[in-house]
Every structure is written in C-alpha cells, then in structure tokens.
Design an enzyme around this catalytic site. Structure first.
Site, PDB file in Angstrom:
ATOM      1  N   HIS A  19       0.899  -1.583   0.046  1.00 20.73           N
ATOM      2  CA  HIS A  19      -0.022   0.103  -0.048  1.00 20.73           C
ATOM      3  C   HIS A  19       0.862   1.329   0.071  1.00 20.73           C
ATOM      4  O   HIS A  19       2.056   1.102   0.627  1.00 20.73           O
ATOM      5  CB  HIS A  19      -0.977  -0.036   1.290  1.00 20.73           C
ATOM      6  N   CYS A  33       2.943  -4.497   6.964  1.00 19.40           N
ATOM      7  CA  CYS A  33       2.505  -4.152   5.623  1.00 19.40           C
ATOM      8  C   CYS A  33       3.894  -3.751   5.028  1.00 19.40           C
ATOM      9  O   CYS A  33       4.871  -3.388   5.483  1.00 19.40           O
ATOM     10  CB  CYS A  33       1.656  -3.267   5.600  1.00 19.40           C
TER      11      CYS A  33
END
Length: 279
Positions: free
Chosen positions: A236, A250
C-alpha cells in the site's frame, strides 16, 4: 481549491513524504559525470506516473545510455536530471513525471536503483551511480521458476519487483515491517480496543486477494490503494516510506507507485516475500 492548486500541493506532499521520512544517506563520492487521481481521505492527488511500455530487458537493449558529467543533488533541475529520470523509467523504476526536477518521487526511484546495484542509498548522484546506469544489473530473481506474473519482495534490500509475462515491469523502493513489537490503542468498530503485534512482514509465498481504492482505514492507520496478500498484510501507499523497515507489517510503497500498481497487479497473483533486513 482549484485543480491546479490541489495538484501542486499534492506534488509537494508526495515529494516531502519521501524526503522527510527517509533521511537520505551521506553523499556519494563524485567527480566527472551529473494518472492523476484523487484519494478519498484528504483528497491527495499525485503526479502523472508512467512505466515502460516495453519489458525492461527490451528497453535496456534498445537504448545504450551515456551518462552526463558532474554530480546531481536533491533539488537539482535541468537536462541531466531529465536524462536520469528517463533512464530510470527505461529500466523499470518509477521516477514520477519526467520534468527535469530532482524531487521526492525521483529520489525514491534512485534509492531503489542504488539498492539493486549494491550502492548504499544516497541523495547524491555521483560517478558510481552514473556508471551503474550505463551498465545496470538486473534485480536478483528470488523465485527462478516463478509464475510469469508475480511480485517478489526482497526484505534484505527493501525493494519489490513486479514481473509481467516473465519480464520485469516495475521496481520500487519499499519499507516493510519494523520487527519492533507494538501495542496500540485505537477506536475500531465503535469500541476502544488494544492491538498488539510483532510488526513483522512474514516471509513465504502468498497471493493477492482483496483490495481497496483510495484511502482505506485500518485499526493501525490509513493505507492508500492497498492490495492485500497475506491476511491483513498489504502492499500500500504511505506518506512515510523511509530507508529502513518501519511499518506494522505491511509493505509500504511511495504514493506515486501505489497509484499505478493496482492497474498492473491483478487478484490471485503470486507474491513471494524473501530475505531479512539487517540493521
């Protein structure tokens, strides 16, 4: 605020996020050389971004590169910067708009290139980086017998490589999980809750699953254009993508890279996470 003002503000925001968070390494030895879209939260608009129309191996073979002379530092402008940006794009990196301005988006592409070449990431383009741009090394293949379409995430070098039809199409700087255990309190689903974890990006072989467009709110923060591949772990965009692992787990991407990646990466595509970052 008018479209032009919003666009200009976003360019500054995107570039500043890379610079402030990264803390660029010391200067290299130098000598003779040097889709536009709006996100839901905050209305962030990024620069126009393009990637090579042909596979990187073809682009490299088709256009021999002769480096300019001199050194370049962050904030530089001019023909040498434009040559740098064009060369990075030819090789599969994502410098942002080819605008002859050495800003934050170009810096993130320079970092990715330097890491692939075995050069310590720095904000200065000197002899060693120019020579590498003339005779670049390809990124290490982590899965030699992998699917033609796949993503390889190298935690050791903190880069991600997208393959399409067996060819490199995009190489980017990343920041993965910090490895520092955390406990944070957040309001989630209407309740104040405590969340704890290892802040680790697990290694292994996964596949892309669900995704969201624009800003997506999780219990640990905001994710831009997330593409999930291992439970709640996603690729992301983020406003902070430093030169060290810093996320809760992440894989953070520069905002302008996260803008184009969803159009290149489908659902069910293998994602291979290998390596370990040494501080």
């Amino acid at each position: 605020m008018g479209v032009r003002r919003r666009l200009a503000a976003a360019v500054v925001l995107t570039a500043g996020a890379v610079l402030v968070s990264g803390g660029a390494a010391g200067a290299e030895q130098t000598g003779p050389l040097a889709r536009t879209g709006a996100a839901a939260a905050g209305h962030v608009v990024t620069q126009a971004v393009a990637i090579p129309a042909a596979p990187v191996t073809q682009a490299r073979a088709a256009k021999p590169f002769v480096a300019p002379h001199g050194s370049l530092k962050l904030g530089a402008k001019g023909a040498a910067v434009k040559e740098l940006q064009s060369r990075l794009r030819e090789l599969g990196y994502v410098p942002g708009e080819i605008d002859a301005k050495y800003g934050g988006t170009t810096q993130s592409a320079v970092w990715a290139f330097q890491k692939v070449q075995g050069i310590s990431p720095t904000s200065t383009i000197g002899n060693r980086t120019w020579r590498a741009l003339e005779l670049p090394k390809a990124p290490q293949v982590l899965v030699p017998n992998g699917k033609p379409d796949r993503v390889e995430i190298n935690l050791t070098k903190q880069i991600a490589v997208l393959y399409r039809a067996g060819q490199v199409r995009l190489i980017t700087h990343i920041s993965s999980g910090s490895g520092i255990p955390y406990c944070e309190t957040a309001v989630w689903q209407g309740k104040t809750q405590r969340f704890c974890g290892s802040a680790r990006t697990p290694t292994g072989n996964f596949k892309t699953t669900w995704r969201r467009s624009g800003w997506h709110k999780s219990y640990l923060g905001q994710l831009y254009n997330p593409i999930f591949f291992n439970g709640g772990i996603a690729l992301h965009g983020a406003l902070s993508v430093p030169l060290y692992p810093a996320s809760h787990g992440c894989v953070r991407l520069p905002m302008h890279v996260a803008q184009v990646l969803p159009g290149l990466l489908g659902t069910g595509v293998p994602v291979h996470v290998k390596g370990r970052f040494q501080r």
